[in-house]
Design a protein around this motif. Structure first.
Motif, PDB file in Angstrom:
ATOM      1  N   ARG A 405      18.129  -8.265  16.537  1.00 27.72           N
ATOM      2  CA  ARG A 405      16.826  -8.081  15.898  1.00 27.72           C
ATOM      3  C   ARG A 405      16.203  -6.770  16.326  1.00 27.72           C
ATOM      4  NH1 ARG A 405      11.946 -12.074  17.578  1.00 27.72           N
ATOM      5  NH2 ARG A 405      10.209 -10.661  17.165  1.00 27.72           N
ATOM      6  N   VAL A 406      15.591  -6.069  15.341  1.00 29.77           N
ATOM      7  CA  VAL A 406      14.954  -4.778  15.591  1.00 29.77           C
ATOM      8  C   VAL A 406      13.576  -4.787  14.923  1.00 29.77           C
ATOM      9  CG1 VAL A 406      15.076  -2.281  15.262  1.00 29.77           C
ATOM     10  CG2 VAL A 406      17.180  -3.601  15.655  1.00 29.77           C
ATOM     11  N   SER A 407      12.554  -4.359  15.639  1.00 32.26           N
ATOM     12  CA  SER A 407      11.223  -4.204  15.056  1.00 32.26           C
ATOM     13  C   SER A 407      11.219  -2.923  14.222  1.00 32.26           C
ATOM     14  CB  SER A 407      10.154  -4.137  16.150  1.00 32.26           C
ATOM     15  OG  SER A 407       8.875  -4.022  15.574  1.00 32.26           O
ATOM     16  N   THR A 408      11.045  -3.070  12.914  1.00 25.41           N
ATOM     17  CA  THR A 408      11.243  -1.963  11.975  1.00 25.41           C
ATOM     18  C   THR A 408       9.957  -1.665  11.218  1.00 25.41           C
ATOM     19  OG1 THR A 408      13.517  -2.747  11.670  1.00 25.41           O
ATOM     20  CG2 THR A 408      12.680  -1.152  10.069  1.00 25.41           C
ATOM     21  N   PRO A 409       9.524  -0.405  11.175  1.00 23.96           N
ATOM     22  CA  PRO A 409       8.327  -0.062  10.395  1.00 23.96           C
ATOM     23  C   PRO A 409       8.627  -0.080   8.897  1.00 23.96           C
ATOM     24  CG  PRO A 409       9.267   1.903  11.382  1.00 23.96           C
ATOM     25  CD  PRO A 409      10.059   0.759  11.907  1.00 23.96           C
ATOM     26  N   ILE A 410       7.774  -0.748   8.144  1.00 24.16           N
ATOM     27  CA  ILE A 410       7.883  -0.832   6.687  1.00 24.16           C
ATOM     28  C   ILE A 410       6.585  -0.293   6.089  1.00 24.16           C
ATOM     29  CG2 ILE A 410       8.080  -2.387   4.724  1.00 24.16           C
ATOM     30  CD1 ILE A 410      10.640  -2.207   6.246  1.00 24.16           C
ATOM     31  N   ASN A 411       6.705   0.659   5.190  1.00 19.00           N
ATOM     32  CA  ASN A 411       5.528   1.244   4.546  1.00 19.00           C
ATOM     33  C   ASN A 411       5.340   0.659   3.153  1.00 19.00           C
ATOM     34  OD1 ASN A 411       4.858   3.124   6.644  1.00 19.00           O
ATOM     35  ND2 ASN A 411       6.591   4.372   5.992  1.00 19.00           N
ATOM     36  N   ASN A 412       4.183   0.065   2.940  1.00 14.06           N
ATOM     37  CA  ASN A 412       3.802  -0.412   1.605  1.00 14.06           C
ATOM     38  C   ASN A 412       2.887   0.622   0.960  1.00 14.06           C
ATOM     39  OD1 ASN A 412       5.174  -2.857   1.790  1.00 14.06           O
ATOM     40  ND2 ASN A 412       3.456  -3.841   2.826  1.00 14.06           N
ATOM     41  N   ILE A 413       3.163   0.926  -0.300  1.00 14.36           N
ATOM     42  CA  ILE A 413       2.381   1.932  -1.025  1.00 14.36           C
ATOM     43  C   ILE A 413       1.577   1.228  -2.109  1.00 14.36           C
ATOM     44  CG2 ILE A 413       2.466   4.076  -2.335  1.00 14.36           C
ATOM     45  CD1 ILE A 413       5.265   4.485  -1.148  1.00 14.36           C
ATOM     46  N   PHE A 414       0.298   1.542  -2.169  1.00 12.00           N
ATOM     47  CA  PHE A 414      -0.592   0.939  -3.152  1.00 12.00           C
ATOM     48  C   PHE A 414      -1.160   2.021  -4.058  1.00 12.00           C
ATOM     49  CE2 PHE A 414      -0.527  -1.687   0.552  1.00 12.00           C
ATOM     50  CZ  PHE A 414      -0.662  -2.991   0.119  1.00 12.00           C
ATOM     51  N   GLY A 415      -1.298   1.689  -5.311  1.00 10.38           N
ATOM     52  CA  GLY A 415      -2.002   2.563  -6.244  1.00 10.38           C
ATOM     53  C   GLY A 415      -2.868   1.721  -7.150  1.00 10.38           C
ATOM     54  N   CYS A 416      -3.965   2.255  -7.619  1.00 11.93           N
ATOM     55  CA  CYS A 416      -4.905   1.463  -8.420  1.00 11.93           C
ATOM     56  C   CYS A 416      -5.506   2.320  -9.519  1.00 11.93           C
ATOM     57  CB  CYS A 416      -6.011   0.911  -7.531  1.00 11.93           C
ATOM     58  SG  CYS A 416      -7.329   0.089  -8.434  1.00 11.93           S
ATOM     59  N   ILE A 417      -5.473   1.807 -10.739  1.00 11.34           N
ATOM     60  CA  ILE A 417      -6.202   2.413 -11.857  1.00 11.34           C
ATOM     61  C   ILE A 417      -7.300   1.444 -12.247  1.00 11.34           C
ATOM     62  CG2 ILE A 417      -6.077   3.306 -14.207  1.00 11.34           C
ATOM     63  CD1 ILE A 417      -3.114   3.730 -13.812  1.00 11.34           C
ATOM     64  N   GLU A 418      -8.520   1.889 -12.177  1.00  9.83           N
ATOM     65  CA  GLU A 418      -9.645   1.025 -12.529  1.00  9.83           C
ATOM     66  C   GLU A 418      -9.823   1.021 -14.032  1.00  9.83           C
ATOM     67  OE1 GLU A 418     -13.158   1.957 -10.436  1.00  9.83           O
ATOM     68  OE2 GLU A 418     -12.292   1.621  -8.454  1.00  9.83           O
ATOM     69  N   GLY A 419      -9.983  -0.175 -14.607  1.00  9.75           N
ATOM     70  CA  GLY A 419     -10.190  -0.304 -16.034  1.00  9.75           C
ATOM     71  C   GLY A 419     -11.600   0.083 -16.425  1.00  9.75           C
ATOM     72  N   ARG A 420     -11.780   0.253 -17.729  1.00  8.93           N
ATOM     73  CA  ARG A 420     -13.095   0.621 -18.248  1.00  8.93           C
ATOM     74  C   ARG A 420     -13.896  -0.633 -18.582  1.00  8.93           C
ATOM     75  NH1 ARG A 420     -11.252   4.297 -15.749  1.00  8.93           N
ATOM     76  NH2 ARG A 420     -10.379   6.154 -16.729  1.00  8.93           N
ATOM     77  N   SER A 421     -15.198  -0.447 -18.843  1.00 13.62           N
ATOM     78  CA  SER A 421     -16.093  -1.582 -19.083  1.00 13.62           C
ATOM     79  C   SER A 421     -15.603  -2.409 -20.255  1.00 13.62           C
ATOM     80  CB  SER A 421     -17.506  -1.068 -19.378  1.00 13.62           C
ATOM     81  OG  SER A 421     -18.361  -2.149 -19.653  1.00 13.62           O
ATOM     82  N   GLU A 422     -15.568  -3.698 -20.047  1.00 12.45           N
ATOM     83  CA  GLU A 422     -15.048  -4.613 -21.066  1.00 12.45           C
ATOM     84  C   GLU A 422     -15.730  -5.961 -20.876  1.00 12.45           C
ATOM     85  OE1 GLU A 422     -12.603  -5.287 -24.294  1.00 12.45           O
ATOM     86  OE2 GLU A 422     -12.885  -3.460 -23.177  1.00 12.45           O
ATOM     87  N   PRO A 423     -16.171  -6.622 -21.929  1.00 14.09           N
ATOM     88  CA  PRO A 423     -16.799  -7.926 -21.749  1.00 14.09           C
ATOM     89  C   PRO A 423     -15.859  -8.891 -21.065  1.00 14.09           C
ATOM     90  CG  PRO A 423     -17.113  -7.106 -23.991  1.00 14.09           C
ATOM     91  CD  PRO A 423     -16.138  -6.186 -23.316  1.00 14.09           C
ATOM     92  N   GLY A 424     -16.309  -9.441 -19.938  1.00 11.02           N
ATOM     93  CA  GLY A 424     -15.509 -10.421 -19.242  1.00 11.02           C
ATOM     94  C   GLY A 424     -14.620  -9.843 -18.178  1.00 11.02           C
ATOM     95  N   TRP A 425     -13.967  -8.673 -18.445  1.00 13.35           N
ATOM     96  CA  TRP A 425     -13.032  -8.107 -17.477  1.00 13.35           C
ATOM     97  C   TRP A 425     -13.165  -6.599 -17.485  1.00 13.35           C
ATOM     98  CZ3 TRP A 425     -10.902 -11.481 -14.345  1.00 13.35           C
ATOM     99  CH2 TRP A 425     -10.823 -12.798 -14.792  1.00 13.35           C
ATOM    100  N   ARG A 426     -12.705  -5.965 -16.393  1.00 12.70           N
ATOM    101  CA  ARG A 426     -12.916  -4.542 -16.322  1.00 12.70           C
ATOM    102  C   ARG A 426     -11.880  -3.740 -15.572  1.00 12.70           C
ATOM    103  NH1 ARG A 426     -19.098  -2.989 -15.183  1.00 12.70           N
ATOM    104  NH2 ARG A 426     -19.222  -1.306 -16.640  1.00 12.70           N
ATOM    105  N   LYS A 427     -10.816  -4.286 -15.094  1.00  9.29           N
ATOM    106  CA  LYS A 427      -9.983  -3.492 -14.220  1.00  9.29           C
ATOM    107  C   LYS A 427      -8.541  -3.900 -14.241  1.00  9.29           C
ATOM    108  CE  LYS A 427      -9.363  -2.022  -9.622  1.00  9.29           C
ATOM    109  NZ  LYS A 427      -9.883  -1.668  -8.412  1.00  9.29           N
ATOM    110  N   LYS A 428      -7.655  -3.012 -13.813  1.00 11.46           N
ATOM    111  CA  LYS A 428      -6.253  -3.321 -13.755  1.00 11.46           C
ATOM    112  C   LYS A 428      -5.554  -2.416 -12.761  1.00 11.46           C
ATOM    113  CE  LYS A 428      -2.651  -2.090 -16.924  1.00 11.46           C
ATOM    114  NZ  LYS A 428      -2.398  -1.686 -18.247  1.00 11.46           N
TER     115      LYS A 428
END
Length: 812
Positions: A405-428
């Motif tokens: 067993r080896v302790s291994t660094p794992i990099n998670n990459i996140f990206g986000c595009i915010e949605g525009r104004s919409e009745p009920g929902w707004r983002k993705k």
């Protein structure tokens, strides 16, 4: 009405008319004058045939007008007519309003899925061309496809597959930096990275894994060659295991039960099992439940394509696969591996206690020739150069596993595009290495649609992860160029445990891009029942990559009118999407194109290269990958920007009904013991009625009511979470889903226990579906506990769906 009309005519006769000049005949000395008279209520007589001298006379003083004597009569008639006039006005107004409302509602219902209404405050800049305000679904679909086709998906797949991507390696770190840079170039709203320190197992180069024959005295003898020392089973137990060899087909519980029925006992022996049908982890868990000491897993040619025009797996190649029956880092169960020193030294209950090792077909042939005992059934026969296959036992073997067993660094990459104004929902959201995206209803980030792709791979990993990573990057580019959509990225399930609050409260759906292209003959969707109707709708809008002038829906339904029986499958444990549903309560889907009746032979091997995948698909890799990208993109758009989430919450009623149909077979046996399944029947009925009640509420509501739509969306998106049992510990039973999970709390476990009513033998019955340790005989107290926990989970789901969580005895 006749009485009302008479009153109106009377009022007309008595009412003062407008000022009129009346010409009257004048007698005597007043001839030659015209008389102008203000008549009150008198009708004008017909003019005479000849004209006489007339006198024009001005209006008389009010006091001298004879018509004033009728004013009292007019007032009385007016008072009697006023209520009728008001009533008629109200009736006309109400009728016109209702007629307009019905016409408006009809036009909205007719829109259905064909039109997507986008708020007028959305600024699509030049991407929308001349469209302003309302954007129709066909326009948005054409825009998405146009931008998607501008990419270079094939080149991205090729370049990604050429890079070394072993977890924790320098090549993996370099790829992570390049992916992050690619997201930044697309000007996403947010891009960030987090690092986990995960406990991974690797082969020990100084002490490789071994396999030896054992002589009659139990001492290791001749060593059998394991061609590739790099091929191993991560998270296998380490140490030596010695025993006689037994052939156990695919290693499923029913296979091990069959061995016992044939008089071959798996307890205390090493099992030789074939690759396929269930995961490596499930094979090893079943062997452990039945008392085996170790497992050898090999690829049988019978399970792969024999087409001479397509490449095949070489006989000396073993297949890699991990054996942890769980998700994330098994050395920090239930916790994110941000810093292992924070947590006590505990291990996941899904770690096996017996060793396991992959072997090649050549080594398996050598072992099968040594087996004795009964000949297997025809179904168990394979295509190795051994005839016939026998069950065993055979000579003794010693398996030695020395992974470290080896302790291994794992990099998670996140990206986000915010949605525009919409009745009920707004983002993705979008991202890579496991990407997520989602809608939102208020200015801060609120709800997310998540899309993910695994970035690392053991070996070249073209089909395993390179295709998914390439599709993800192309979707990020496409949505960014449209000024539309969202994205976020997770790289491993170890990271998921750190975002549980986000996932079960904020994530609407998770879409996995792993293993998407493994062939081109058939299309499968491994998914939650909530997404089946939406997938059907999207399939009708995506062209088939290998059947011209056909949609994907027409392709899959051509020979099977029940399209879902052909396409829809439950999420398997070895899917990266499984833990999102079974562990976090988020509906998930994994799309894949596969070969007809055969599996892709190079998955999890060093031969999973771009060239082999390209040859396997006979040059159609770009077209198939493009179809997956189209399907995923259109799914994301629908989930992010429909006013009401297109999740079919009524589907789970059918799922419960199927399970109940299986339980009904044992109702007589239970009744004989004074037991009943009525609780489950009642809870199922309550869920069906709650779903229908919510449907009616939605249908009678205004789509433009943002507050109401938001309330409905939250109730719909959490349906999957309602089916996580609240009565078991996530640390002990991480897969708490009562339909898809594993443990004593599941419907599958209840069914397995009830089957013991007709079990004549004293041997334990193991199950692959429930994941429960074998039970020797039916136990009434255990049955009552299972039934109570299951019923309350199902009843709680019904209460939550209805919107009334306080009433535990709802009458829907």
């Amino acid at each position: 009405m006749e009485q009302l009309w008479g009153l109106l005519q009377g009022a007309k006769r008595l009412s003062p008319g407008p000022s009129q000049t009346i010409y009257k005949h004048v007698e005597g000395t007043q001839q030659g004058r015209l008389q102008e008279d203000e008549e009150d209520g008198e009708e004008v007589a017909e003019p005479p045939a000849h004209f006489c001298p007339m006198e024009l006379r001005g209006p008389e003083p009010l006091g001298s007008r004879p018509g004033l004597q009728n004013l009292g009569l007019w007032a009385a008639a007016g008072r009697r007519a006023t209520p009728y006039l008001v009533l008629m006005a109200l009736l006309i107004f109400t009728g016109a309003f209702l007629l307009g409302y019905v016409a408006f509602r009809g036009s909205c219902q007719a829109c259905g899925d064909d039109v997507l209404v986008v708020s007028e405050d959305v600024n699509y800049e030049t991407s929308l061309d001349s469209h302003q305000g309302t954007l129709y679904w066909s326009d948005l679909q054409a825009m998405f496809l146009r931008h998607l086709e501008e990419g270079s998906l094939e080149d991205t797949i090729r370049q990604t597959s050429l890079r070394k991507r072993v977890a924790g390696s320098a090549g993996m770190a370099s790829l992570a930096q390049d992916v992050r840079a690619a997201l930044l170039r697309q000007k996403l709203d947010h891009v960030w990275t987090d690092t986990h320190y995960v406990g991974l197992q690797f082969p020990d180069r100084a002490h490789p894994n071994t396999l030896h024959w054992v002589d009659a005295a139990g001492k290791p003898g001749e060593q059998l060659p394991l061609e590739d020392p790099d091929v191993y089973c991560p998270y296998s137990a380490t140490g030596n295991a010695t025993g006689e060899l037994v052939y156990a087909h695919y290693g499923r519980p029913e296979d091990l039960q069959h061995l016992r029925a044939r008089g071959v006992e798996p307890t205390g022996r090493l099992l030789l099992v074939r690759l396929g049908l269930i995961s490596f982890a499930q094979k090893v868990a079943s062997a452990q439940d039945f008392g085996a000491r170790g497992v050898l897993i090999y690829p049988d040619p019978a399970d792969f394509s024999q087409d001479p025009h397509k490449p095949g797996l070489s006989s000396h190649q073993a297949v890699y696969g991990h054996v942890h029956l769980g998700t994330g880092d098994p050395y920090t169960p239930g916790f994110p591996s941000f810093n292992q020193t924070q947590f006590p030294p505990v291990q996941s209950s899904g770690l096996p206690s017996i060793p396991a090792q992959p072997i090649s077909a050549d080594i398996a042939s050598l072992l099968l020739r040594k087996l004795e005992g009964p000949v297997t059934s025809q179904e168990w026969q394979g295509q190795l150069p051994v005839s016939p296959y026998r069950l065993g036992p055979g000579p003794g073997l010693q398996l030695g596993v020395n992974n470290h067993r080896v302790s291994t660094p794992i990099n998670n990459i996140f990206g986000c595009i915010e949605g525009r104004s919409e009745p009920g929902w707004r983002k993705k959201l979008l991202g890579t290495a496991s990407v997520r995206g989602g809608p939102q209803t208020s200015p801060p980030p609120d709800h997310y649609v998540v899309i993910g792709a695994q970035r690392d791979s053991w070996g070249p990993g073209t089909a395993k992860s390179a295709v998914g990573t390439a599709i993800l990057l192309e979707l990020v580019r496409t949505f960014s160029s449209m000024a539309f959509g969202p994205a976020e990225v997770f790289s491993s399930s170890a990271g998921m445990e750190g975002y549980l609050s986000l996932l079960h409260l904020k994530a609407v759906v998770y879409v996995s891009l792993d293993n998407t292209v493994l062939g081109d003959d058939k299309f499968h969707a491994k998914t939650s029942p909530l997404l089946i109707s939406l997938i059907e709708n999207i399939l009708k809008q995506v062209d088939s990559p290998n059947h011209s002038r056909q949609t994907l829906y027409e392709q899959v339904a051509f020979n099977n009118h029940s399209w879902d029986a052909e396409v829809i499958q439950p999420l398997p444990m070895d899917s990266s999407a499984y833990s999102f549903t079974a562990f976090a309560g988020v509906p998930a889907v994994e799309f894949s194109f596969v070969e007809d009746g055969q599996v892709y032979p190079f998955l999890h091997t060093k031969e999973d290269t771009y060239d082999n995948l390209h040859k396997m698909l006979q040059g159609r890799l770009p077209a198939v990958a493009q179809a997956v990208a189209q399907l995923t993109g259109l799914l994301l758009i629908r989930l992010s920007h429909d006013h009401l989430l297109p999740l079919d919450f009524g589907r789970y009623g059918d799922v419960v009904l199927r399970h109940i149909s299986s339980l009904n077979e044992f109702s007589g046996d239970l009744k004989a013991r004074g037991l009943t399944l009525q609780w489950v029947y009642s809870a199922r009925g309550d869920y069906i009625r709650a779903a229908e009640k919510l449907r009616k509420e939605i249908y009678s509501s205004e789509e433009s009511d943002e507050r109401l739509m938001r309330m409905y969306n939250i109730r719909i998106m959490r349906v999957e979470f309602y089916f996580l049992s609240q009565y078991v510990s996530p640390a002990d039973s991480p897969f708490r889903h009562i339909f898809l999970g594993r443990g004593d709390h599941t419907l599958g476990a209840l069914l397995d226990h009830v089957r013991l009513l007709r079990s004549s033998g004293s041997k334990a019955l193991g199950t692959a579906s429930s994941g429960v340790a074998p039970v020797l005989a039916f136990q009434e107290s255990h049955f009552r506990r299972q039934l109570a926990l299951l019923t309350w989970t199902l009843q709680g789901a019904a209460n939550a769906l209805s919107g009334d969580v306080w009433n535990i005895d709802n009458n829907f």
